[in-house]
Scaffold this motif. Sequence first.
Motif, PDB file in Angstrom:
ATOM      1  N   PHE A 181      14.982  14.557  -0.996  1.00 21.58           N
ATOM      2  CA  PHE A 181      13.738  14.028  -0.445  1.00 21.58           C
ATOM      3  C   PHE A 181      12.735  13.636  -1.519  1.00 21.58           C
ATOM      4  N   MET A 182      13.088  13.761  -2.784  1.00 19.74           N
ATOM      5  CA  MET A 182      12.164  13.347  -3.832  1.00 19.74           C
ATOM      6  C   MET A 182      11.778  11.874  -3.705  1.00 19.74           C
ATOM      7  N   PRO A 183      12.700  10.944  -3.353  1.00 17.97           N
ATOM      8  CA  PRO A 183      12.281   9.543  -3.183  1.00 17.97           C
ATOM      9  C   PRO A 183      11.279   9.323  -2.059  1.00 17.97           C
ATOM     10  N   ALA A 184      11.050  10.328  -1.199  1.00 16.21           N
ATOM     11  CA  ALA A 184      10.063  10.158  -0.130  1.00 16.21           C
ATOM     12  C   ALA A 184       8.676   9.873  -0.697  1.00 16.21           C
ATOM     13  N   ALA A 185       8.367  10.443  -1.872  1.00 20.30           N
ATOM     14  CA  ALA A 185       7.077  10.161  -2.497  1.00 20.30           C
ATOM     15  C   ALA A 185       6.987   8.694  -2.925  1.00 20.30           C
ATOM     16  N   VAL A 186       8.087   8.146  -3.416  1.00 18.97           N
ATOM     17  CA  VAL A 186       8.106   6.740  -3.840  1.00 18.97           C
ATOM     18  C   VAL A 186       7.999   5.825  -2.619  1.00 18.97           C
ATOM     19  N   VAL A 187       8.718   6.152  -1.550  1.00 15.16           N
ATOM     20  CA  VAL A 187       8.651   5.347  -0.331  1.00 15.16           C
ATOM     21  C   VAL A 187       7.244   5.404   0.265  1.00 15.16           C
ATOM     22  N   SER A 188       6.607   6.571   0.198  1.00 11.67           N
ATOM     23  CA  SER A 188       5.231   6.686   0.691  1.00 11.67           C
ATOM     24  C   SER A 188       4.296   5.777  -0.088  1.00 11.67           C
ATOM     25  N   LEU A 189       4.483   5.725  -1.405  1.00 11.03           N
ATOM     26  CA  LEU A 189       3.682   4.804  -2.218  1.00 11.03           C
ATOM     27  C   LEU A 189       3.929   3.360  -1.804  1.00 11.03           C
ATOM     28  N   GLY A 190       5.182   3.028  -1.533  1.00 10.34           N
ATOM     29  CA  GLY A 190       5.498   1.669  -1.101  1.00 10.34           C
ATOM     30  C   GLY A 190       4.851   1.307   0.219  1.00 10.34           C
ATOM     31  N   THR A 191       4.843   2.241   1.171  1.00 14.46           N
ATOM     32  CA  THR A 191       4.196   1.947   2.463  1.00 14.46           C
ATOM     33  C   THR A 191       2.683   1.808   2.302  1.00 14.46           C
ATOM     34  N   VAL A 192       2.086   2.595   1.401  1.00 11.00           N
ATOM     35  CA  VAL A 192       0.644   2.467   1.157  1.00 11.00           C
ATOM     36  C   VAL A 192       0.325   1.095   0.575  1.00 11.00           C
ATOM     37  N   LEU A 193       1.123   0.646  -0.395  1.00  7.94           N
ATOM     38  CA  LEU A 193       0.892  -0.671  -0.993  1.00  7.94           C
ATOM     39  C   LEU A 193       1.117  -1.782   0.023  1.00  7.94           C
ATOM     40  N   LEU A 194       2.128  -1.629   0.872  1.00  6.32           N
ATOM     41  CA  LEU A 194       2.371  -2.625   1.916  1.00  6.32           C
ATOM     42  C   LEU A 194       1.191  -2.688   2.891  1.00  6.32           C
ATOM     43  N   ASN A 195       0.662  -1.526   3.283  1.00  4.04           N
ATOM     44  CA  ASN A 195      -0.499  -1.506   4.184  1.00  4.04           C
ATOM     45  C   ASN A 195      -1.726  -2.120   3.529  1.00  4.04           C
ATOM     46  N   ILE A 196      -1.889  -1.906   2.219  1.00  4.80           N
ATOM     47  CA  ILE A 196      -3.026  -2.516   1.522  1.00  4.80           C
ATOM     48  C   ILE A 196      -2.949  -4.032   1.593  1.00  4.80           C
ATOM     49  N   SER A 197      -1.757  -4.575   1.381  1.00  3.35           N
ATOM     50  CA  SER A 197      -1.602  -6.029   1.453  1.00  3.35           C
ATOM     51  C   SER A 197      -1.780  -6.539   2.878  1.00  3.35           C
ATOM     52  N   GLN A 198      -1.350  -5.759   3.867  1.00  5.84           N
ATOM     53  CA  GLN A 198      -1.450  -6.201   5.257  1.00  5.84           C
ATOM     54  C   GLN A 198      -2.886  -6.176   5.776  1.00  5.84           C
ATOM     55  N   TYR A 199      -3.640  -5.136   5.421  1.00  2.00           N
ATOM     56  CA  TYR A 199      -4.982  -4.968   5.985  1.00  2.00           C
ATOM     57  C   TYR A 199      -6.089  -5.348   5.012  1.00  2.00           C
ATOM     58  N   GLY A 200      -5.732  -5.719   3.760  1.00  2.00           N
ATOM     59  CA  GLY A 200      -6.755  -6.022   2.783  1.00  2.00           C
ATOM     60  C   GLY A 200      -6.801  -7.453   2.309  1.00  2.00           C
ATOM     61  N   LEU A 201      -5.629  -8.121   2.210  1.00  2.00           N
ATOM     62  CA  LEU A 201      -5.612  -9.490   1.692  1.00  2.00           C
ATOM     63  C   LEU A 201      -6.420 -10.421   2.589  1.00  2.00           C
TER      64      LEU A 201
END
Length: 542
Positions: free
Chosen positions: A233-253
Amino acid sequence: MPSPVEADKSSTLQLPSTSHTPTPSRPQSPPSPRPTTPRLHEFSQPLSFGQRRHGQGDGLKFMHGMAMPAHMASPMEDGYRTPTGEDFEHHFQSRQEQIECGGLGISTPDRRISWLHGERKPSSRPGSRPGSSGKSHLSLSAVSEKLDLKIHWKQRLRHFTWNFFSMTMATGGIANVIRTVPYRFTGLDTIGTIFFLFNMCLFITNIFCISVRFITWPETLKASLTHPTESLFMPAAVVSLGTVLLNISQYGLGKVGFWLNDAVVVLFWFYVAFAIAASTGTYLLMWSTQTFTIAQMTPIWIFPAYPLLIVGPFAGFLAGMLEQQRALDTMIAGFTCQGIGYLVSITIYSAFIYRLMTQKLPREAVRPGMFVSVGPSGFTCGAMINIAAAATNAFPVDFMDNGPLAAQVVRVVANFAALWIWGLAIWFFIVSVGAHWTCIGHGGLEFAMTWFSFIFPNTALVTATFAIGKAFDSPAINWIGCVLTCILIAFWMFVFAAMVRAILLKHILWPQKQDDKDEGGFKAPKASKTFILDEKSEKSEV
């Protein structure tokens, strides 16, 4: 007068009698099976009198007063085979005066506790009451609960594992689904923004808690990377970062200024490098330090490939928002990483199907992980369609001699290829739902952080459903996606509430509970610091 030896023989052997008086014969008991002589004596240890009296426990063979793991028994019984987690899960030393509850030093004078399975074994003494036991068999977590320990919250953070990042994966996935709903109404963006901001808070909280764990107990960092379950489950932290960045682009751009476009592009390339390093590094670490058997295989083995599966959806959204040259570079990187992650997942799919064909369904406690198999196909389907749709914006006029024509060809091929992948995601979803039918109604599922697997992989299926509905202009498919969205949001609320309840009831964030418990021959390192609350509720450092 016969000797005592001859008298003993005459009492045990029925010799032909010369007397005409018939001798009444005693009822003969069936012959007892001949004991099998063990061929291996390694890994043995003396047993206490109580253990020899009560027989064998789960995962142990008792031979000549010695305890032997089941996988080392003679071929006449279980045969030689590869050890699994269950073989060692209950193999603990019974002669210890100092009990270490996941690093907690708990003295138990004048008391011997056999650590086998956290349950009371029925007594074999004649006349004992049903359900009584001659010796208590307590797990490490049960010891701390039986002694009514009040462990400080900081001590509980020692058991804050990588799996808690699955909570932020699921929450960010809900925000992603809300952003892709085709039928918009007033307030929908507000709901999505609430999930996005809440996920940001959860992600920061997770970073803080796991940092406290690794700083306060540095030995747990290495242990988390080599544990047979937690390391997955260590990659879960990396996937969480990816979802945060995706949400930033979706709700911020397009809402906070043009500077965010440049920032998101830089973060995208950082995430691409980070995802590749995390995925390959996790697999290399697993293959170098651990041994897995096909009987214990679950789709969680796919999890280290998940960071790569987020790159495609991220690139598909960015490519439609950026200028031509940046969009083309983003498309190429996203499509390449998505292909790597999906092909790696396909190879593990085959091992999972082989495991189901030979070993039946996984245990109920780990069965929620079956939904992880839905994610790769769902993310890849949505990524292919969105990247292909952005080709018109990304391809220059002279791309492959005819940019507009090349974009149309890519779009048609990607849309129809995505249908197959979408169908595979639906198939795994139906199989995973059906596998949980037997768990309903009899309490077969105790809460674990893997319950968030009910949500995050299925957010990929919902976004893929919306992508298919948009590509083929199908209102029916879009409405199916809307229904699934409502179900996902309701289920997220249920799982999140169950997580809070489990924390309060000490089902998680507790010694020897969940991912960091001793299993498969792995034993947690001794704690360098221990915080316990005494009867006066005053914190003390041991």
